[in-house]
Every structure is written in C-alpha cells, then in structure tokens.
Motif scaffolding. Sequence first.
Motif, short mmCIF file in Angstrom:
data_model
loop_
_atom_site.label_atom_id
_atom_site.label_comp_id
_atom_site.label_asym_id
_atom_site.label_seq_id
_atom_site.Cartn_x
_atom_site.Cartn_y
_atom_site.Cartn_z
N ASP A 194 1.12 -1.23 0.39
CA ASP A 194 0.17 0.48 0.03
C ASP A 194 1.14 1.47 -0.31
O ASP A 194 1.60 1.34 0.91
N LEU A 195 0.75 2.47 -1.03
CA LEU A 195 1.38 3.40 -1.55
C LEU A 195 0.56 3.97 -1.05
O LEU A 195 -0.86 4.67 -1.94
N TRP A 196 0.80 5.83 -0.45
CA TRP A 196 0.64 6.85 -0.36
C TRP A 196 1.13 8.05 -0.33
O TRP A 196 2.28 7.73 0.73
N ALA A 197 1.59 8.98 -0.90
CA ALA A 197 1.76 10.31 -0.41
C ALA A 197 0.98 11.29 0.22
O ALA A 197 -0.15 11.40 -0.82
N THR A 203 4.29 7.00 1.50
CA THR A 203 4.74 6.24 2.91
C THR A 203 4.55 4.59 2.02
O THR A 203 3.21 4.60 0.97
N VAL A 204 5.15 3.26 2.51
CA VAL A 204 4.68 2.40 1.80
C VAL A 204 4.65 1.68 3.11
O VAL A 204 5.43 1.24 4.01
N ARG A 205 3.27 0.43 2.79
CA ARG A 205 3.21 -0.68 4.60
C ARG A 205 3.56 -1.96 3.24
O ARG A 205 1.99 -2.02 2.59
N PRO A 206 3.61 -3.39 3.48
CA PRO A 206 3.54 -4.24 2.52
C PRO A 206 2.83 -5.21 3.77
O PRO A 206 2.14 -5.20 4.78
N ILE A 215 11.47 -0.47 4.23
CA ILE A 215 11.37 0.49 3.46
C ILE A 215 11.80 1.28 3.44
O ILE A 215 11.74 2.36 4.25
N ASP A 216 13.01 1.70 2.17
CA ASP A 216 13.65 3.15 2.36
C ASP A 216 13.08 3.81 0.94
O ASP A 216 13.20 2.89 0.09
N THR A 217 12.36 5.04 1.26
CA THR A 217 11.90 6.15 0.06
C THR A 217 12.20 7.13 0.02
O THR A 217 12.15 8.28 -0.72
N GLY A 258 -0.77 13.54 -2.83
CA GLY A 258 -1.67 13.25 -2.87
C GLY A 258 -2.53 11.48 -3.66
O GLY A 258 -3.33 11.60 -3.36
N CYS A 259 -1.57 10.93 -3.95
CA CYS A 259 -2.02 9.76 -4.80
C CYS A 259 -2.15 8.09 -3.56
O CYS A 259 -1.23 7.82 -2.79
N GLN A 260 -3.18 7.81 -3.58
CA GLN A 260 -2.78 6.26 -2.78
C GLN A 260 -3.05 5.20 -3.93
O GLN A 260 -4.23 5.32 -5.07
#
Length: 483
Positions: A194-197, A203-206, A215-217, A258-260
């Motif tokens: 799950d990716l959202w900004a 932010t990324v959550r498996p 996880i390094d973004t 603003g994307c998810q």
Amino acid sequence: MRSIRSISAPVLLAAALVMSGCASLGPDVSAPPEPVEAALRQAGVPVSSLAAVAFPLDAPGTGLRLNADRPMAPASTMKTLTAVVALDRLGPNSRGQTQLLAAGEVRDGRLEAPLILKGGGDADLDWAALWAMLREVRERHGIRELAGGIVVDRGLFTPARLDIGAPPFDEQPEFPYNVIPDALHLNGSLLRYDLWADDRGLTVRPFPQFGALAIDTSAVRLNDKPCKDWEGAWQPPRFEALPEGGGRLVLAGEFPRGCQVSQSLNVLDRQWGTAQALRQLWGELGGALTGDIREGATPEGARVLAQHLDRPLAELLRPVMKSSDNALARLLFLRLGASVAQPGEDTRQAAARAVREWFSARNVDATGLVLDNGSGLSRTERATAQQLAALLEASARGAHGPELLAALPVAGVDGTLSRRMKGTAAEARARMKTGTLRDVVALAGYVPDSSGKTWIVVAIVNDTQAMKARPAIDALVDWVARR
C-alpha cells in the motif's frame, strides 16, 4: 434457381472473397477481405504484415489463408498452445500440489530432522494455505519444535530457479505479469504494498508484514501527475538482504503527491520472503524453530504431514486465457515439461518436446515453431497462423474442446475482450484468445457465423505499427461472424 439458404458456406465464402478482391481459396490468398484491407490502410500497416487463417470447422479445406505458413511472433495467443497440449497430456483434472514432509521421527513434540516444504507447481499456494498446512503439522501431528530447521524443495523443475540471472523482459520486471515461477510459487512470488503520498513524502506498507523488512523511500521524489499515471516515473525497487535475517527495500523514481495505490510486486528475494513467512507463521502457531531455513532436496523416505492442492487444470485455464495470466501460463508449461522430463533435462526443453510430439501425433507441421516459456511473453517465440488454427481444430474435435472453449474470453463480454467488438456481429458470440506485445497484435479462437456454424479464425500482425492494426483483425472476426 437455388435459394440463398441452400448455398453452402464454402460457396458463400468463395463469392465473398471474389467480391473482396480475393481470386481463389488457395493456401495464400492475395488479399484479405475488403473491410480488413481498409482497416490496414487506415492504420498504415501493409497487408504483408498480416497472417490470417479462417475456415469453417466442418470444411477445413476451404476458407481464407493469407501468409498462413509464415512464422510470426504470436504474443499471448501462444497460451492456446500451452492450454491445449496441457489439457491433453496432463488432463483437465490435473492438480499441482504443495507438501510438508518430515524426514524423521517426532519425539515429545520435537522434530530433529528437517521439515520439508516441497513445491509441486501449486498455482493456489497463498499465505492462508501455507498457514493452514503449518497448523495441521502443529495440531494434528503434535509438532512443537523444528530442531532440524526447514528445507525448501523447489526441485520439481530444472533449473529450480529460472528467475535467477534471467534478463528482464522489459523495464518493469517487478510487476506481476513478469513473474518467472518456480515449483513453490508461494503467493505467486508477490507481496502487496500500500503506497500513499502527502506533502511530506511517500509511505509504503507491505501486506502481510513478514519479518524485519525496512523500506527506504528517501530517494522518491513527489510530482503532480495524475494518480493513474503513477507508474510513469517509477523505477524498479532494489532489495538487499541484511545481517541477522533482516531485509531492506530501496524505492526510487517519482510518485504523485496525494496518490494512494495498492499494488502487488515481485521485489523481494523469494527465498528470503519464504523464510520470513515460515518463521512468522510457525511462531504465531506457538511453534519453535531452532534450526535454519535453507533450500535443498527432499530426503528419501520422508513422509507427508500436510498437503495442499490447487484447482483442477481446467479451472486454472480461466485466468490463463481470460486474464492472460503470464506467470500461470508459464507454470503450466513447466508442469507439462516436468511430466515428461528425463533426469536432468531442462524442463522448458522437455515441454517443447512434448508440444512437438503432440503436433507430430496429429500430423501438424511444426516447421518454424519456436517455444520459450509457453506464455507468449517472449521475443523469441514463433508460430504460424496455420499451426494455431490446426491446434484449435484438433482441440474442437478432441475430448477437451469444451474446457478450452469455456476458458476463452467472449467478445464484448469478459476477459481481455470485454471492451472489444461491441456492437458487431461477433459480440457475445466469438470466443478468442488475444495477443499483445510491442509490434504484435493477434487473435485466435472460434467464431460462429450467421448460420451458427463455427469458424476457426487466427490473425496475427507483426509490424512496428501493429497496435494501430487491432481494428483490422477485429474487422476480420466481424466479417466471419456476418457470413
């Protein structure tokens, strides 16, 4: 004078071909039907880039044949070949399996020898199935401690790990369509993210969260592009195994502010991911694991403690054909190869041999046929329109024709044809496998004409402007459906 209704389908076809500029019904007709030729002209694609075969199932010696014996890149219409031969050689009820085996005795809840996780080409082995198998080992067999660790056996296929060292097919090797399966194929070698900004970053959550994965973004830049275009500036992630069993996933590129998005990706080393899942699931079941987790072979005499079976082959063909699932098609191709492979033989070569033997047994000329992975996701695979048509004819006349027919996309209704041929005579009637690659578009399947007779239709375009020629092959299908 005979009525129109009394005229046979071949006679009607001959007349139609003459009116459309085709002077004969020979093996290489000089021009396609006029609607097809017009669509090719509009696309800027020469007729020489099209190979086509169309004939009634009850009159295979008639019909349209254009460049029919020219080897072409077939794209995903190659999946029809894998499906038909697998149905005949493995059977529609064939099922892949996963086993948990013990290589020794259990004493006071302790298994001194390794627990074996053995892959058998199981297409449905997901996290829940693995958990259920481990629970069976824990509760039905009373095993509490795995003192000998766990051995992961992927040896059904040769080589066991086709993904290691394989050059990427394109610039998105981490996406599901590019997965190269092995005999274990746990959760399709995928993990959901799950990716959202927001304005602060990505932010990324498996899901599920197995093991110590960092996880390094920090290298991801935010942009203002539409969320639907999030892949445009995405770069393939990089995974690093860390000391003490941890892992680090580094993301790069750009992501829309603003994307998810929720996306399954193949970015972790699959043995690392398998080990993390086994440790966590076994621990959650109250078990202890004091040995290591490693890849290896199943020892002689190991006994089965738990087993999981996937769906019958005929059911697995629905996502292969309707959704054009590359990884699943490749897995079935490997299962076909494993069923005939000699000791030490490359499984893909064994599968190719099985296909050629199938062709030979039916007196189908295999000249020009080139097999790679059986999915069509290949730059080297080749087939002629005539070969695919002969394959479809043999299937329709064989014992398992209904299984293939049920799996094919229906024009204008479902699968990869859900948005195509709407409003045409083929809508809700034609059942065909699509094929799309760079410089390739194709269709292969069955089309009922206006009298209800079934035609076999194969059309393949290989051209730098192939995508523009899709209306031309749809026009061929509509033309047949109106006969």
